[in-house]
Design a protein around this motif. Structure first.
Motif, PDB file in Angstrom:
ATOM      1  N   LEU A 665       4.993  27.395   6.719  1.00 32.92           N
ATOM      2  CA  LEU A 665       4.746  28.571   5.948  1.00 32.92           C
ATOM      3  C   LEU A 665       3.482  28.592   5.096  1.00 32.92           C
ATOM      4  N   VAL A 666       2.887  27.374   4.797  1.00 33.01           N
ATOM      5  CA  VAL A 666       1.666  27.432   4.036  1.00 33.01           C
ATOM      6  C   VAL A 666       0.620  27.603   4.850  1.00 33.01           C
ATOM      7  N   ASN A 667       0.544  27.295   6.223  1.00 30.57           N
ATOM      8  CA  ASN A 667      -0.436  27.794   7.345  1.00 30.57           C
ATOM      9  C   ASN A 667      -0.255  29.183   7.440  1.00 30.57           C
ATOM     10  N   LYS A 668       0.742  29.854   7.515  1.00 34.53           N
ATOM     11  CA  LYS A 668       0.862  31.123   7.532  1.00 34.53           C
ATOM     12  C   LYS A 668       0.349  31.979   6.448  1.00 34.53           C
ATOM     13  N   ILE A 669       0.599  31.554   5.326  1.00 36.99           N
ATOM     14  CA  ILE A 669       0.026  32.313   4.017  1.00 36.99           C
ATOM     15  C   ILE A 669      -1.483  32.006   4.098  1.00 36.99           C
ATOM     16  N   ALA A 670      -2.128  30.812   4.371  1.00 41.39           N
ATOM     17  CA  ALA A 670      -3.740  30.552   4.553  1.00 41.39           C
ATOM     18  C   ALA A 670      -4.118  31.548   5.557  1.00 41.39           C
ATOM     19  N   ASP A 676      -6.586  37.115   8.419  1.00 38.03           N
ATOM     20  CA  ASP A 676      -6.375  38.413   8.589  1.00 38.03           C
ATOM     21  C   ASP A 676      -7.238  39.204   7.475  1.00 38.03           C
ATOM     22  N   LEU A 677      -7.015  39.035   6.227  1.00 37.70           N
ATOM     23  CA  LEU A 677      -7.747  39.827   5.253  1.00 37.70           C
ATOM     24  C   LEU A 677      -9.055  39.401   5.114  1.00 37.70           C
ATOM     25  N   LYS A 678      -9.794  38.291   5.610  1.00 39.21           N
ATOM     26  CA  LYS A 678     -10.966  37.746   5.353  1.00 39.21           C
ATOM     27  C   LYS A 678     -11.370  37.735   3.906  1.00 39.21           C
ATOM     28  N   ILE A 679     -10.417  37.109   3.312  1.00 42.49           N
ATOM     29  CA  ILE A 679     -10.569  36.962   1.933  1.00 42.49           C
ATOM     30  C   ILE A 679     -10.885  35.177   1.942  1.00 42.49           C
ATOM     31  N   ASN A 680     -11.945  34.971   0.940  1.00 45.76           N
ATOM     32  CA  ASN A 680     -12.137  33.343   0.865  1.00 45.76           C
ATOM     33  C   ASN A 680     -11.265  32.837  -0.266  1.00 45.76           C
ATOM     34  N   ILE A 681     -10.482  31.779   0.213  1.00 41.15           N
ATOM     35  CA  ILE A 681      -9.578  30.990  -0.744  1.00 41.15           C
ATOM     36  C   ILE A 681     -10.305  29.982  -1.437  1.00 41.15           C
ATOM     37  N   ARG A 682     -10.533  29.946  -2.644  1.00 40.79           N
ATOM     38  CA  ARG A 682     -11.092  29.171  -3.675  1.00 40.79           C
ATOM     39  C   ARG A 682     -10.368  27.760  -3.867  1.00 40.79           C
ATOM     40  N   SER A 683      -9.137  27.828  -3.849  1.00 40.68           N
ATOM     41  CA  SER A 683      -8.179  26.642  -4.031  1.00 40.68           C
ATOM     42  C   SER A 683      -6.664  27.129  -3.934  1.00 40.68           C
ATOM     43  N   MET A 684      -6.067  26.171  -3.344  1.00 41.74           N
ATOM     44  CA  MET A 684      -4.650  26.510  -3.158  1.00 41.74           C
ATOM     45  C   MET A 684      -3.710  25.371  -3.474  1.00 41.74           C
ATOM     46  N   SER A 685      -2.840  25.357  -4.463  1.00 46.48           N
ATOM     47  CA  SER A 685      -2.036  24.116  -4.752  1.00 46.48           C
ATOM     48  C   SER A 685      -0.486  24.877  -4.869  1.00 46.48           C
ATOM     49  N   LEU A 686       0.379  24.359  -3.653  1.00 46.14           N
ATOM     50  CA  LEU A 686       1.399  24.715  -3.456  1.00 46.14           C
ATOM     51  C   LEU A 686       2.376  23.426  -3.551  1.00 46.14           C
ATOM     52  N   ASN A 687       3.548  23.317  -4.357  1.00 48.13           N
ATOM     53  CA  ASN A 687       4.360  22.174  -4.485  1.00 48.13           C
ATOM     54  C   ASN A 687       5.669  22.590  -4.058  1.00 48.13           C
ATOM     55  N   SER A 688       6.498  21.527  -3.158  1.00 48.11           N
ATOM     56  CA  SER A 688       7.822  21.719  -3.147  1.00 48.11           C
ATOM     57  C   SER A 688       8.830  20.931  -4.031  1.00 48.11           C
ATOM     58  N   ALA A 689       9.797  21.703  -4.443  1.00 48.18           N
ATOM     59  CA  ALA A 689      10.944  21.013  -5.280  1.00 48.18           C
ATOM     60  C   ALA A 689      12.344  21.948  -5.140  1.00 48.18           C
ATOM     61  N   GLY A 690      13.159  21.108  -4.727  1.00 51.32           N
ATOM     62  CA  GLY A 690      14.414  21.842  -4.531  1.00 51.32           C
ATOM     63  C   GLY A 690      14.466  22.795  -3.395  1.00 51.32           C
ATOM     64  N   GLY A 691      13.874  22.536  -2.270  1.00 48.06           N
ATOM     65  CA  GLY A 691      13.750  23.445  -1.133  1.00 48.06           C
ATOM     66  C   GLY A 691      13.090  24.912  -1.825  1.00 48.06           C
TER      67      GLY A 691
END
Length: 728
Positions: A665-670, A676-691
């Motif tokens: 899912l993280v790859n799909k979001i990126a 797709d939207l050609k938008i620059n991502i400055r940073s991405m911090s996603l953490n997993s907890a309890g599913g």
């Protein structure tokens, strides 16, 4: 030569295999010189042993074998390798060696000894500095190649070392030497260093992956045979001369991918690559490679995102190859590498083979000749560091200097003693009066050179001055000096404000301090209240004049030419276009900035707030601080709006995502945001907890409409629960 150099004496039987290889690789004259050097090494190192009791000279012989056979260097490199330990242990004078084997050997041996003296006890955060220092000490690229061979021989013999040594050498090999090998295109050496290092640093993981590779080897072999069958049939029909190689991904690469992607061994789909090596004339290489690519894609579908064309534009280390990843009808992904025999040797032997193919002969003296070609290139080009010509130095424009305690610091080329002081600590820089470079007293303006040992001299009475900005070259020093000067300016401003407040109370004028500051800034054409206060404190503005000016302003008694001009104020957002924002038209020449508390972007409803020291700050109407500002300081609120006719630039926005923690899912979001939207991502911090997967994504957008589009697109992804914009 002296008698001891030419004296024919029996050599131990364990060096016979090396001598046979030397005879195969070199002319008879070169072989005799190598044999003489070996005899010296055996004699001088006699009685010295390694940890397992074997003769120390075997390390020199093993390293020389790698230098000669696996890297492909020439006679001088092999001789220098054999004599390295003799020189390092100070068993023989360098000049004496030079008389027998030439100046090139002296140069190589000096470089090898310099690297041997580098202390790698540094903490992990200095690993990049030490890796680059090793390179910067080696003006002759042969030094680095020999040092890599030396380390590879040590790692192949690591079982004989004590546990503490095994751990230290494994860490060094992984973080220092493997990365240098990668830079030089020595991929086989890089992979072997990484695998052996992992074996001792993470033995359980290493053994698990090794067993799984062994267990699945037969199945992979069957699959590969079936996969390449139609490709080979068509290549034979079209009369291609070729051979195939199947390369299993290194254990370290598999381990790293498993850790990085949090997946198991069975989920690593690219466990191996198939290499198609074509035999063809050099002038037809590109056409042949693309022709084979066409054959492969006739049978299997390529992934366009995994296409790498290093034939049209080779890597800086000379690597050339055509890479693609294709999928079989059963859904199995396979990496294909297409290259020629020449490209394959460059890939295996890195810079040595690359330069050999630049028109230099391939016989025993070929290596010496291609170094001659490099030297000619260096002499023909001015004002560029030597190492840059053959892409050996990892980065340019940098120097490495030491503290008296031996700590290593990396600075910009041209950095001064003052830069070094600020790099150590801001307080040390602020009180710096000079320094000692290599025990010699110097001014803090002194420029530093590679390898200098620097001690800083300080004084409690010393303070940073504005002209220091013309001395320092590093951004860290510059920022620290500016911060100190701002702090001093703020102190002066505080004194100026106190004086102005006191006078206003005494004068009993019908005006608040904030309104008075606004009026005076416009009159004196100053941008901020801080400037006004500073000039009052420094008596550049006479306090007695202020009373008269305010009195006349309040009574509208100033001549027309002295009245503040009413103009609009334009704001320029971060990276955006001029005149995108219009503030209250009664103000001019006032500084502004976008508030960090709510991070407004083009399209938001905004207002301006007049600060005392920082000009105008732009806030969103729904800013968390908006209600407090409006209630407490209503007289400092200014209307503001975005101009519709202006094309905005880029703003930073943050969205929070909450979703089910599902694989990929993280790859799909990126992909949605970036591809797709050609938008620059400055940073991405996603953490997993309890599913649940949750976190923040910082993006660059042009307006609120783009943020809304991002939210809408992400909400359409399966598994995404919430997406919304946050203030910062």
């Amino acid at each position: 030569m002296e008698a001891e150099m030419l004296e024919v004496q029996s050599l131990p039987p364990y060096v016979e295999p090396f001598l046979q290889l030397s005879q195969e690789y070199f002319s008879e004259a070169s072989h005799q010189l190598v044999k003489a050097a070996l005899r010296v090494a055996v004699e001088k190192l006699d009685g010295m042993t390694r940890y397992d009791g074997t003769p120390l000279v075997l390390h020199s012989v093993g390293t020389a074998t790698i230098v000669m056979c696996e890297i492909g260097l020439g006679r001088n490199s092999v001789i220098s390798t054999l004599l390295h330990d003799v020189v390092r242990l100070e068993l023989m004078d360098l000049n004496r060696i030079g008389r027998h084997y030439g100046e090139q050997c002296i140069g190589i041996l000096k470089g090898l000894c310099n690297i041997s003296d580098v202390d790698t006890k540094a903490a992990e955060d200095q690993v990049d500095n030490f890796r680059e220092l090793i390179v910067s000490y080696s003006s002759d690229p042969r030094v680095i190649l020999i040092k890599l061979a030396d380390r590879l021989e040590v790692m192949r013999s690591l079982d004989m070392f004590p546990e503490e040594k095994r751990q230290k050498k494994s860490w060094e090999s992984l973080n220092l030497y493997a990365q240098i090998a990668h830079k030089l295109g020595l991929y086989s050496i890089k992979s072997e260093l990484e695998d052996i290092s992992l074996k001792y640093l993470e033995s359980e993981d290493y053994n698990y992956i090794r067993r799984r590779l062994e267990d699945t080897a037969a199945e992979r072999e069957v699959f590969i045979k079936g996969f390449v069958r139609p490709i080979e049939e068509k290549m034979r029909q079209q009369k291609f001369k070729y051979h195939l190689k199947s390369r299993t991904k290194s254990i370290y690469s598999i381990w790293r991918k498993m850790k990085r992607m949090h997946i198991g061994f069975d989920e690593v789909y690219d466990l191996f690559a198939i290499r198609i090596v074509i035999d063809c004339p050099r002038e037809q290489e590109k056409a042949f490679c693309w022709a084979v690519y066409s054959i492969v894609t006739d049978f299997y579908t390529p992934n366009p995102d995994r296409m790498r064309d290093w034939i049209s534009i080779p890597k800086s280390n000379g690597y050339e190859s055509l890479h693609t990843t294709v999928v079989t009808p059963e859904g199995r992904w396979v990496e294909i590498q297409i290259r020629t025999e020449r490209m394959d040797e460059v890939a295996e032997r890195g810079v040595a083979a690359h330069w050999r193919y630049k028109g230099v002969k391939g016989d025993g003296m070929g290596t010496e000749e291609w170094f001659s070609r490099i030297r000619e290139l260096i002499e023909a080009t001015e004002n560029q560091p030597r190492a840059d010509k053959f892409n050996v130095k990892l980065s340019s424009g940098e120097i490495f200097v030491f503290t008296p305690n031996g700590d290593l610091r990396k600075l910009n080329e041209g950095a001064t003693v003052l830069d070094f002081a600020f790099d150590i600590h801001s307080n040390l820089g602020a009180s710096c009066t000079g320094g000692k470079v290599n025990h010699r007293n110097v001014s803090f303006k002194e420029q530093l050179k590679n390898g200098d040992i620097v001690e800083i001299l300080t004084s409690k009475s010393q303070k940073p001055k504005a002209d220091w900005l013309n001395i320092v070259t590093t951004s860290k020093a510059r920022n620290k000096i500016k911060a100190y000067l701002r702090e001093e300016q703020a102190k002066a401003a505080s004194l100026g404000r106190e004086e102005l407040e006191r006078k206003l109370k005494n004068w009993k004028l019908p005006v608040t301090i904030d309104d008075a500051v606004t009026m005076l800034c416009k009159y004196y054409k100053l941008k901020t209240g801080t400037e006004l206060y500073g000039q009052i404190a420094q008596q550049k503005i006479v306090i007695g004049d202020i009373k008269e000016i305010l009195t006349r302003l309040l009574s509208n008694d100033l001549p027309e030419e002295e009245r503040p001009v009413k103009t609009s104020v334009s704001a320029k957002p971060l990276g955006g276009a001029d005149d995108a924002l219009v503030i209250d038209e009664s103000l001019s020449n006032i500084e502004y900035k976008l508030a960090k508390c709510c991070n407004p972007i083009y399209g938001d409803e905004v207002f301006g707030f007049t600060t005392i020291n920082s000009g105008i700050t732009i806030h969103r109407h729904d800013c968390p601080n908006a209600l407090r500002l409006r209630e407490k300081y209503p007289y400092r609120i200014l209307p503001a709006r975005w101009q519709k006719e202006v094309v905005p630039g880029s703003f930073r926005a943050t969205v929070r995502v909450q979703a089910d923690d599902v694989p990929g899912l993280v790859n799909k979001i990126a992909e949605v945001i970036n591809r797709d939207l050609k938008i620059n991502i400055r940073s991405m911090s996603l953490n997993s907890a309890g599913g649940i997967l949750s976190g923040l994504i910082n993006i660059e957008v042009t307006s609120t409409q783009v943020v809304d589009t991002v939210v809408y697109k992400l909400m359409k992804l399966k598994g995404v629960q919430k997406v919304y914009r946050v203030n910062n």
